[in-house]
Design a protein around this motif. Sequence first.
Motif, PDB file in Angstrom:
ATOM      1  N   UNK A  74      -9.258  92.990  -5.965  1.00  0.00           N
ATOM      2  CA  UNK A  74     -10.940  93.531  -6.132  1.00  0.00           C
ATOM      3  C   UNK A  74     -12.107  92.962  -6.979  1.00  0.00           C
ATOM      4  N   UNK A  75     -11.611  92.174  -8.079  1.00  0.00           N
ATOM      5  CA  UNK A  75     -12.154  91.183  -8.847  1.00  0.00           C
ATOM      6  C   UNK A  75     -12.897  89.967  -8.731  1.00  0.00           C
ATOM      7  N   UNK A  76     -14.213  89.926  -8.718  1.00  0.00           N
ATOM      8  CA  UNK A  76     -15.132  88.985  -9.107  1.00  0.00           C
ATOM      9  C   UNK A  76     -15.472  88.278 -10.521  1.00  0.00           C
ATOM     10  N   UNK A  77     -15.090  89.146 -11.082  1.00  0.00           N
ATOM     11  CA  UNK A  77     -15.814  88.381 -12.284  1.00  0.00           C
ATOM     12  C   UNK A  77     -14.646  88.346 -13.686  1.00  0.00           C
ATOM     13  N   UNK A  78     -14.947  87.553 -14.162  1.00  0.00           N
ATOM     14  CA  UNK A  78     -13.113  87.189 -15.601  1.00  0.00           C
ATOM     15  C   UNK A  78     -13.304  86.738 -16.405  1.00  0.00           C
ATOM     16  N   UNK A  79     -13.414  87.580 -17.804  1.00  0.00           N
ATOM     17  CA  UNK A  79     -13.750  86.668 -18.847  1.00  0.00           C
ATOM     18  C   UNK A  79     -12.212  86.853 -19.978  1.00  0.00           C
ATOM     19  N   UNK A  80     -12.147  85.863 -20.455  1.00  0.00           N
ATOM     20  CA  UNK A  80     -10.929  86.423 -20.975  1.00  0.00           C
ATOM     21  C   UNK A  80     -10.949  85.781 -23.120  1.00  0.00           C
ATOM     22  N   UNK A  81     -10.368  85.956 -23.758  1.00  0.00           N
ATOM     23  CA  UNK A  81     -11.184  85.387 -25.116  1.00  0.00           C
ATOM     24  C   UNK A  81      -9.400  85.307 -25.722  1.00  0.00           C
ATOM     25  N   UNK A  82      -9.352  84.300 -26.355  1.00  0.00           N
ATOM     26  CA  UNK A  82      -7.994  83.190 -26.590  1.00  0.00           C
ATOM     27  C   UNK A  82      -8.330  83.134 -28.394  1.00  0.00           C
ATOM     28  N   UNK A  83      -7.020  83.018 -28.354  1.00  0.00           N
ATOM     29  CA  UNK A  83      -7.253  82.846 -30.264  1.00  0.00           C
ATOM     30  C   UNK A  83      -7.166  81.608 -31.000  1.00  0.00           C
ATOM     31  N   UNK A  84      -6.305  81.007 -29.696  1.00  0.00           N
ATOM     32  CA  UNK A  84      -5.806  79.481 -29.976  1.00  0.00           C
ATOM     33  C   UNK A  84      -6.712  78.749 -28.235  1.00  0.00           C
ATOM     34  N   UNK A  85      -7.024  78.826 -27.426  1.00  0.00           N
ATOM     35  CA  UNK A  85      -7.234  77.897 -26.914  1.00  0.00           C
ATOM     36  C   UNK A  85      -6.121  76.967 -26.104  1.00  0.00           C
ATOM     37  N   UNK A  86      -6.143  75.864 -26.490  1.00  0.00           N
ATOM     38  CA  UNK A  86      -5.572  74.573 -26.544  1.00  0.00           C
ATOM     39  C   UNK A  86      -3.944  75.124 -26.052  1.00  0.00           C
ATOM     40  N   UNK A  87      -3.132  75.444 -27.311  1.00  0.00           N
ATOM     41  CA  UNK A  87      -2.321  76.397 -27.613  1.00  0.00           C
ATOM     42  C   UNK A  87      -1.704  76.750 -26.264  1.00  0.00           C
ATOM     43  N   UNK A  88      -2.478  77.819 -26.217  1.00  0.00           N
ATOM     44  CA  UNK A  88      -1.907  78.698 -25.192  1.00  0.00           C
ATOM     45  C   UNK A  88      -2.524  78.586 -23.583  1.00  0.00           C
ATOM     46  N   UNK A  89      -3.010  77.935 -23.735  1.00  0.00           N
ATOM     47  CA  UNK A  89      -3.497  77.308 -21.665  1.00  0.00           C
ATOM     48  C   UNK A  89      -2.254  77.271 -20.970  1.00  0.00           C
ATOM     49  N   UNK A  90      -1.527  76.608 -21.310  1.00  0.00           N
ATOM     50  CA  UNK A  90      -0.509  76.472 -19.876  1.00  0.00           C
ATOM     51  C   UNK A  90       0.159  77.856 -20.169  1.00  0.00           C
ATOM     52  N   UNK A  91       0.377  78.076 -20.711  1.00  0.00           N
ATOM     53  CA  UNK A  91       0.597  80.191 -20.296  1.00  0.00           C
ATOM     54  C   UNK A  91       0.261  80.966 -19.523  1.00  0.00           C
TER      55      UNK A  91
END
Length: 133
Positions: A74-91
Amino acid sequence: MTLKKEAIFPADRHALYEKHGYSAAIKSGDLVFVSGQVGSRNDGTPEPEFKKQVTLAFDNLEAVLKAAGCTMHDIIDVTTFHTDPEAQFEDIMDVKAKVFDQVPYPNWTAIGVNWLAGFDFEIKVIARAQTML
């Protein structure tokens, strides 16, 4: 006309919300606005292993949606916050692919931040509650 707002709380998660003074979600009409969910363990502390923290954040999100009568679909919109996006992206993408495994996928905005109160990942969503006619 003013729409009625209903505070939503999942079972066994009230202490975190009461401590910081916010609702887990607000339901207004058929929309559910879920506050940012983090990978907190039952005692409110961060899960130290990053991928497990992301998985736990999604689990906590699912519990809030369930309390609101919704599912992840039922989710239509997602916002995520990341402290180290480049290093965390794959996980993050690995966990995301398991959770959102059907099209249409929700839209998604990812934001790099430098502080999340001891956490490294946070997710907030807007969902549409399904109404039965």
